[in-house]
Design an enzyme around this catalytic site. Structure first.
Site, short mmCIF file in Angstrom:
data_model
loop_
_atom_site.label_atom_id
_atom_site.label_comp_id
_atom_site.label_asym_id
_atom_site.label_seq_id
_atom_site.Cartn_x
_atom_site.Cartn_y
_atom_site.Cartn_z
N TYR A 80 0.59 -1.38 -0.01
CA TYR A 80 -0.06 0.13 -0.11
C TYR A 80 1.08 0.57 -0.19
CZ TYR A 80 -4.48 -2.70 0.38
OH TYR A 80 -5.68 -2.71 -0.33
N ARG A 83 1.68 2.31 -4.20
CA ARG A 83 0.49 2.55 -4.22
C ARG A 83 0.39 3.67 -4.04
NH1 ARG A 83 -4.23 -1.08 -3.11
NH2 ARG A 83 -5.25 -0.13 -4.60
N ASN A 119 -12.98 4.33 -5.58
CA ASN A 119 -11.83 4.79 -6.26
C ASN A 119 -10.71 5.40 -4.68
OD1 ASN A 119 -12.36 4.18 -8.32
ND2 ASN A 119 -11.99 6.30 -9.21
N HIS A 136 -15.10 3.11 -0.26
CA HIS A 136 -13.60 2.41 -0.27
C HIS A 136 -12.74 2.92 0.47
CE1 HIS A 136 -15.89 -0.69 -3.34
NE2 HIS A 136 -16.41 -0.82 -2.55
N CYS A 144 -5.51 3.39 12.79
CA CYS A 144 -4.89 2.49 13.45
C CYS A 144 -5.28 1.48 13.89
CB CYS A 144 -4.24 3.03 15.11
SG CYS A 144 -4.24 1.64 16.25
N THR A 204 -17.43 1.77 -13.86
CA THR A 204 -16.89 0.56 -13.09
C THR A 204 -17.58 -0.52 -14.15
OG1 THR A 204 -17.66 0.32 -11.06
CG2 THR A 204 -19.25 1.00 -12.23
N ASN A 229 -18.37 4.15 -20.20
CA ASN A 229 -17.42 2.78 -20.15
C ASN A 229 -17.06 2.15 -21.43
OD1 ASN A 229 -16.29 1.06 -19.04
ND2 ASN A 229 -17.57 -0.08 -17.52
N PRO A 230 -15.84 1.60 -21.86
CA PRO A 230 -15.87 1.17 -22.88
C PRO A 230 -16.28 0.03 -23.15
CG PRO A 230 -13.67 1.80 -22.11
CD PRO A 230 -14.24 2.63 -21.19
N GLU A 231 -16.37 -0.01 -21.82
CA GLU A 231 -17.30 -2.15 -22.20
C GLU A 231 -18.45 -1.84 -21.48
OE1 GLU A 231 -12.54 -4.78 -22.06
OE2 GLU A 231 -14.59 -4.81 -20.08
C1 BV8 Z 1 -18.67 -6.21 2.27
C2 BV8 Z 1 -9.65 -1.34 -2.05
C3 BV8 Z 1 -19.54 -7.46 4.09
C4 BV8 Z 1 -8.90 -2.63 -1.48
C5 BV8 Z 1 -11.80 -2.68 -2.55
C6 BV8 Z 1 -23.24 -9.03 -2.08
C7 BV8 Z 1 -23.85 -8.06 -0.79
C8 BV8 Z 1 -22.24 -7.58 -0.11
C9 BV8 Z 1 -21.17 -8.32 -0.12
C10 BV8 Z 1 -20.67 -9.54 -1.41
C11 BV8 Z 1 -22.11 -10.07 -2.14
N1 BV8 Z 1 -21.19 -10.99 -2.87
C12 BV8 Z 1 -19.72 -10.20 -2.90
C13 BV8 Z 1 -19.47 -10.10 -1.39
C14 BV8 Z 1 -18.39 -9.39 -1.03
C15 BV8 Z 1 -17.19 -8.74 -2.14
C16 BV8 Z 1 -17.95 -8.53 -2.70
O1 BV8 Z 1 -18.10 -7.46 -4.15
N2 BV8 Z 1 -17.08 -9.32 -4.22
C17 BV8 Z 1 -17.20 -8.92 -5.46
C18 BV8 Z 1 -15.93 -8.83 -5.85
C19 BV8 Z 1 -17.90 -10.43 -5.91
N3 BV8 Z 1 -17.46 -7.24 -1.28
C20 BV8 Z 1 -17.39 -6.99 0.22
O2 BV8 Z 1 -16.15 -8.11 0.51
C21 BV8 Z 1 -16.81 -4.83 0.22
N4 BV8 Z 1 -17.88 -6.07 1.72
O3 BV8 Z 1 -19.78 -7.06 1.79
O4 BV8 Z 1 -18.69 -6.16 3.72
C22 BV8 Z 1 -19.94 -7.62 5.72
C23 BV8 Z 1 -21.07 -7.10 6.07
C24 BV8 Z 1 -21.03 -6.82 7.30
C25 BV8 Z 1 -19.67 -6.69 8.00
C26 BV8 Z 1 -19.01 -7.03 7.64
C27 BV8 Z 1 -18.38 -7.26 6.63
C28 BV8 Z 1 -15.94 -4.72 0.43
C29 BV8 Z 1 -15.52 -4.57 -0.74
C30 BV8 Z 1 -14.37 -3.04 -0.85
C31 BV8 Z 1 -13.21 -4.02 -1.63
N5 BV8 Z 1 -12.59 -2.82 -1.75
N6 BV8 Z 1 -11.20 -1.89 -2.93
C32 BV8 Z 1 -7.98 -2.02 -2.72
O5 BV8 Z 1 -8.43 -1.26 -3.79
O6 BV8 Z 1 -6.29 -1.89 -2.29
S1 BV8 Z 1 -12.59 -2.87 -3.56
C33 BV8 Z 1 -11.88 -2.39 -5.40
O7 BV8 Z 1 -13.14 -2.96 -6.50
C34 BV8 Z 1 -11.04 -0.77 -5.85
O8 BV8 Z 1 -12.33 -0.14 -5.23
C35 BV8 Z 1 -12.25 -1.22 -6.99
O9 BV8 Z 1 -13.02 0.07 -7.38
C36 BV8 Z 1 -14.08 -2.55 -6.77
C37 BV8 Z 1 -14.53 -2.27 -7.97
O10 BV8 Z 1 -14.04 -2.22 -9.32
P1 BV8 Z 1 -14.06 -0.87 -10.54
O11 BV8 Z 1 -13.37 0.48 -9.69
O12 BV8 Z 1 -15.47 -1.27 -11.01
O13 BV8 Z 1 -12.88 -1.60 -10.96
P2 BV8 Z 1 -12.45 -2.83 -11.97
O14 BV8 Z 1 -11.35 -2.84 -12.41
O15 BV8 Z 1 -13.31 -3.37 -11.81
O16 BV8 Z 1 -13.42 -1.87 -14.00
C38 BV8 Z 1 -13.03 -1.06 -14.63
C39 BV8 Z 1 -13.92 -0.36 -15.28
O17 BV8 Z 1 -13.84 0.92 -15.93
C40 BV8 Z 1 -14.60 -1.83 -16.21
O18 BV8 Z 1 -15.73 -1.88 -16.58
C41 BV8 Z 1 -13.96 -0.87 -17.72
O19 BV8 Z 1 -13.79 -1.21 -19.03
C42 BV8 Z 1 -14.03 0.39 -17.56
N7 BV8 Z 1 -12.39 1.25 -17.92
C43 BV8 Z 1 -11.57 1.36 -18.87
N8 BV8 Z 1 -10.74 2.80 -18.86
C44 BV8 Z 1 -11.96 3.38 -18.92
C45 BV8 Z 1 -12.71 2.69 -18.17
N9 BV8 Z 1 -14.16 2.99 -18.29
C46 BV8 Z 1 -14.11 4.67 -18.51
N10 BV8 Z 1 -13.07 5.12 -18.87
C47 BV8 Z 1 -11.83 4.76 -19.03
N11 BV8 Z 1 -10.51 4.86 -20.16
#
Ligand code: BV8
Length: 258
Positions: A80, A83, A119, A136, A144, A204, A229-231
């Site tokens: 981190y 980053r 982000n 996030h 801490c 996203t 979004n491109p996709e």
């Molecule tokens: C939680 C910080 C529960 C860290 C990140 C259903 C309900 C609730 C939870 C869940 C659920 N199902 C699954 C879960 C669990 C999990 C989850 O969602 N998993 C997924 C993968 C299936 N969720 C969690 O764990 C969350 N917490 O649910 O807690 C709880 C409840 C009570 C008590 C205790 C616990 C926490 C999730 C947060 C994780 N942290 N980031 C770090 O970054 O180091 S997530 C990470 O993904 C980033 O934050 C990122 O932003 C985020 C989402 O991704 P995107 O932003 O969409 O980015 P991505 O790369 O995927 O896509 C990019 C897009 O941009 C693409 O579409 C692309 O085409 C497009 N693009 C590219 N270039 C361009 C563009 N668009 C425009 N212009 C361009 N030029």
């Protein structure tokens, strides 16, 4: 004019950007939901999809979960820090700047504008957007693991990851997988999404929850919707307007609305 313009290239329909401008010009409560894609043109790789690569080869479980941190605190802390330092050399792109300008324009005309981002790079704030909801957390802050100490540190590495208050280990102030989102921020985002009349989804893949659920909340509240979004993502079929392009190029065009 019908409500559905799906990248229509039929000359009798407005192009998606024109239709999006039309929706924007009539909007009073705008909710913007952004993801990593809006920072792609600032040089920050996305996690998935177009421009992906960030998580390539990385096991999320090892690097972005409390368990991974507990197993390897030094390694995760250093990752981190690296980053965070990289943020010192990236700048907002025209997409971030266009959204900051849109906020000023909407607020200036008596409307409401809320931006919630997944982000952690702080680029919306640097571009001038106010009251950003960081769902996030922030790479530019640490907290801490045990006490309430938290600090914004800027794009720097930190030598000693020890809490100055209690001596416990500091951690990045980001939301890891399996962790709750900051509740005040989450509630504010849910409320803004439920009350908006226009939803703008930018850059996203909409696969991370509960954040992606904000799209459903806005649509359930009757909002019109635009995506940039491109996709496509899993919600693209529900959008009124889908603009397949880069946000740094498309968003400034949307501001051409009056
Ligand atoms: C939680 C910080 C529960 C860290 C990140 C259903 C309900 C609730 C939870 C869940 C659920 N199902 C699954 C879960 C669990 C999990 C989850 O969602 N998993 C997924 C993968 C299936 N969720 C969690 O764990 C969350 N917490 O649910 O807690 C709880 C409840 C009570 C008590 C205790 C616990 C926490 C999730 C947060 C994780 N942290 N980031 C770090 O970054 O180091 S997530 C990470 O993904 C980033 O934050 C990122 O932003 C985020 C989402 O991704 P995107 O932003 O969409 O980015 P991505 O790369 O995927 O896509 C990019 C897009 O941009 C693409 O579409 C692309 O085409 C497009 N693009 C590219 N270039 C361009 C563009 N668009 C425009 N212009 C361009 N030029």
């Amino acid at each position: 004019m019908t409500d559905k313009v799906k990248n229509s290239f039929d000359a009798s329909y407005p192009q998606p950007v024109e239709w999006a401008r039309e929706l924007l010009s009539g909007a009073k409560n705008v909710f913007v939901f952004t993801g990593a894609g809006i920072s792609a043109e600032s040089g920050i790789p996305t996690y998935r999809g177009a421009g992906k690569g960030f998580w390539d080869g990385l096991r999320v479980a090892d690097w972005a979960t409390p368990q991974g941190f507990a197993r390897n605190p030094e390694g995760v802390w250093d990752w981190y820090c690296r980053r965070r330092v990289q943020l010192g050399s990236v700048r907002p792109n025209p997409g971030h700047e266009a959204l900051a300008q849109l906020q000023r324009r909407i607020a200036g005309s008596g409307g409401s504008f809320t931006l919630a981002t997944q982000n952690i790079d702080g680029l919306h704030q640097t571009a001038g957007t106010e009251n950003v909801l960081e769902l996030h957390g922030s790479l530019l802050a640490v907290r801490c693991s045990d006490c309430s100490y938290a600090e914004t540190v800027g794009p720097v590495a930190l030598d000693s990851p020890a809490c100055p208050e209690c001596g416990s280990r500091l951690r990045p102030d980001v939301v890891w997988f399996g962790e709750m989102l900051p509740q005040d921020t989450w509630r504010a985002a849910e409320q803004a999404a439920s009350e908006c009349d226009l939803l703008l989804v930018v850059g996203t893949s909409a696969v991370v929850y509960p954040a992606a659920g904000l799209i459903e909340t806005a649509l359930a509240g009757g909002a019109r919707s635009i995506e940039v979004n491109p996709e496509p993502n899993g919600f693209s079929g529900l959008m009124n307007v889908s603009i397949r392009g880069k946000s740094g190029e498309v968003l400034p065009q949307l501001l051409g609305y009056r």
